[in-house]
Design an enzyme around this catalytic site. Structure first.
Site, short mmCIF file in Angstrom:
data_model
loop_
_atom_site.label_atom_id
_atom_site.label_comp_id
_atom_site.label_asym_id
_atom_site.label_seq_id
_atom_site.Cartn_x
_atom_site.Cartn_y
_atom_site.Cartn_z
N LEU A 18 0.81 -1.22 0.00
CA LEU A 18 0.00 0.00 0.00
C LEU A 18 0.84 1.28 0.00
O LEU A 18 0.33 2.36 -0.27
CB LEU A 18 -0.97 -0.01 1.19
CG LEU A 18 -1.95 -1.20 1.19
CD1 LEU A 18 -2.84 -1.15 2.42
CD2 LEU A 18 -2.79 -1.23 -0.08
N GLN A 19 2.13 1.14 0.25
CA GLN A 19 3.04 2.30 0.23
C GLN A 19 3.16 2.85 -1.20
O GLN A 19 3.56 3.98 -1.42
CB GLN A 19 4.40 1.84 0.80
CG GLN A 19 5.61 2.67 0.51
CD GLN A 19 6.52 1.99 -0.51
OE1 GLN A 19 6.08 1.15 -1.28
NE2 GLN A 19 7.80 2.37 -0.50
N LYS A 24 -5.12 -9.18 -6.33
CA LYS A 24 -4.85 -7.81 -6.82
C LYS A 24 -5.62 -7.49 -8.08
O LYS A 24 -6.10 -6.36 -8.26
CB LYS A 24 -3.35 -7.66 -7.10
CG LYS A 24 -2.52 -7.41 -5.87
CD LYS A 24 -1.10 -7.07 -6.32
CE LYS A 24 -0.19 -7.05 -5.12
NZ LYS A 24 1.22 -6.87 -5.53
N CYS A 71 13.93 -4.91 -29.24
CA CYS A 71 13.13 -5.59 -28.23
C CYS A 71 13.98 -5.70 -26.97
O CYS A 71 15.13 -5.28 -26.95
CB CYS A 71 12.63 -6.95 -28.73
SG CYS A 71 13.86 -8.27 -28.71
N CYS A 100 17.37 -9.92 -2.72
CA CYS A 100 16.01 -9.46 -2.50
C CYS A 100 15.93 -8.40 -1.42
O CYS A 100 15.13 -7.48 -1.50
CB CYS A 100 15.13 -10.63 -2.10
SG CYS A 100 15.23 -11.96 -3.27
ZN LIG Z 1 15.38 -8.03 -30.32
#
Ligand SMILES: [Zn+2]
Length: 393
Positions: free
Chosen positions: A190-191, A205, A291, A308
């Protein structure tokens, strides 16, 4: 004193007129005239001659030069019965237009003689009010707003980036929004994930976002995909037909899946990512620019990805980057402006600076290059406990 009748007669004697049959033959000719409908909007939306341009009589003088700059072009004007168009023809002659004709009998005679007409789609009164600030922008206008209402955008993730992007796209009247997210609303979201709220804790969600969006704009249809994108489901989800993908994914495996699928399905991707105080955005448009794999052919090895625990983000940052993504998606849908194709926009929230880096398509790209080596989806394994890499959403 000149009466209206006298003035009309005099005007008609000074201009050229054509009947419905003659006008129809003229319009069928390849290099036909410019056909201008000078009636009011409410008359136009009830039906008009195919191919006509709508310039209400009151705007004729101010708009005709931009619409028909070449004064030697043949112009046929029409209204309902041929009177307003007669006066309009006189005005265009005064402006120096050399070949102006008024349709005698107007649209009424045209229809009565069995000639074709079209009834255009139009915004209803509620929509005209809701989108009035869009209608005032020439680059959007009613036509653009109808384009937005017809457009279909797929949001990958209803997290930090997906929250502002989905809210602005919904508010703008993007008619169909798909939301792919398999997560549930959590207190730590919620931050920054402003599409959710305290009362939705524990709710999926995608459902939570759908509820917020539907409360914001009933014009928007939300399609919910409560699943994590995988090689198994991505083709099924993309097969629903999307004009733009807004990628707010929070992990590498999804990023690569979305990239490969978008190249193979030919769908532009508006990419965004955030980390601490730094955000970036670009548009990967198949066939026109690089891409994601042109830049990063493979995911980084696990030892190079930040752990993490380091994956924090300033709450407002995804608001800025996600809004940039919404802006790019809307531009793509409208076909206006210069999208971030081949340009990577970097935002530094601490310094408040934007930097742009040119990106090139790699002819040796494993997916969009000349001889692709990746032709099937690859399911990369998460290399960070808890399912998050350094890209936080
Ligand atoms: Zn590409």
């Amino acid at each position: 004193m000149t009466s209206y009748r006298d003035l009309l007669q005099r005007t008609k004697s000074e201009i050229a007129e054509i009947d419905a049959t003659g006008a129809s033959a003229l319009l069928d000719n390849g290099a036909g005239p410019v056909l201008v409908d000078v009636r009011e909007r409410d008359e136009w939306v009830e039906g008009h001659i195919p191919g006509a341009i709508h310039i209400p009589r009151g705007y004729l003088e101010s708009r005709i030069e931009a619409t028909v700059p070449d004064r030697s072009r043949q112009i046929v004007l029409y209204c309902a019965s041929g009177n307003r168009s007669a006066f309009a023809a006189k005005t265009l002659e005064d402006l120096g237009y050399e070949h102006v004709t008024s349709l005698a009998g107007g649209f009424t005679d045209w229809k009565r003689n069995g000639h074709p007409f079209v009834v255009p789609r139009a915004l209803d009164d509620t929509q005209r009010k809701r989108y009035s600030r869009h209608l005032l922008i020439p680059e959007v206008g009613e036509e653009g707003q109808l384009k937005l209402l017809d457009s279909r955008m797929l949001l990958i993730g209803a997290g930090g980036l997906g929250s502002p992007a989905s809210l602005y796209l919904a508010a703008a009247g993007v008619g169909t929004l798909g939301i792919v997210d398999d997560d549930a609303v959590d207190e730590t979201n919620l931050q920054r994930q402003i599409v959710h709220s305290l009362e939705r804790l524990g709710e999926p969600k995608a459902e939570s976002a759908k509820r917020t969006i539907e409360a914001l704009n009933p014009d928007v249809e939300v399609k919910v995909f409560k699943e994590r994108l995988t090689s198994e489901n991505i083709d099924r989800i993309l097969a629903e037909g999307w004009d733009v993908i807004v990628d707010g994914a929070d992990n590498f495996p999804t990023r690569y899946l979305v990239n490969d699928a978008s190249v193979w399905h030919g769908i532009p991707v508006v990419h965004g990512s955030i980390f601490r105080f730094e955000g970036q955005a670009t548009v990967f448009k198949p066939g026109e620019g690089p891409c994601y794999r042109c830049l990063f052919p493979q995911p980084p090895p696990p030892e190079l990805a930040p752990s993490c625990a380091e994956g924090g983000v300033l709450g407002v940052l995804p608001g800025i980057v996600g809004s940039i993504q919404a802006n790019e998606a809307i531009k793509l849908a409208l076909g206006v402006g210069d999208p971030l194709v081949g340009r990577l926009l970097l935002f530094d929230a601490l310094e408040t600076t934007f930097t742009e880096i040119a990106l090139r398509r790699d002819p040796g790209c494993p997916v969009c290059g000349e001889s692709p080596t990746i032709t099937e989806y690859v399911d990369y394994v998460e290399f960070c406990q808890g399912g998050h890499t350094h890209v936080i959403s």
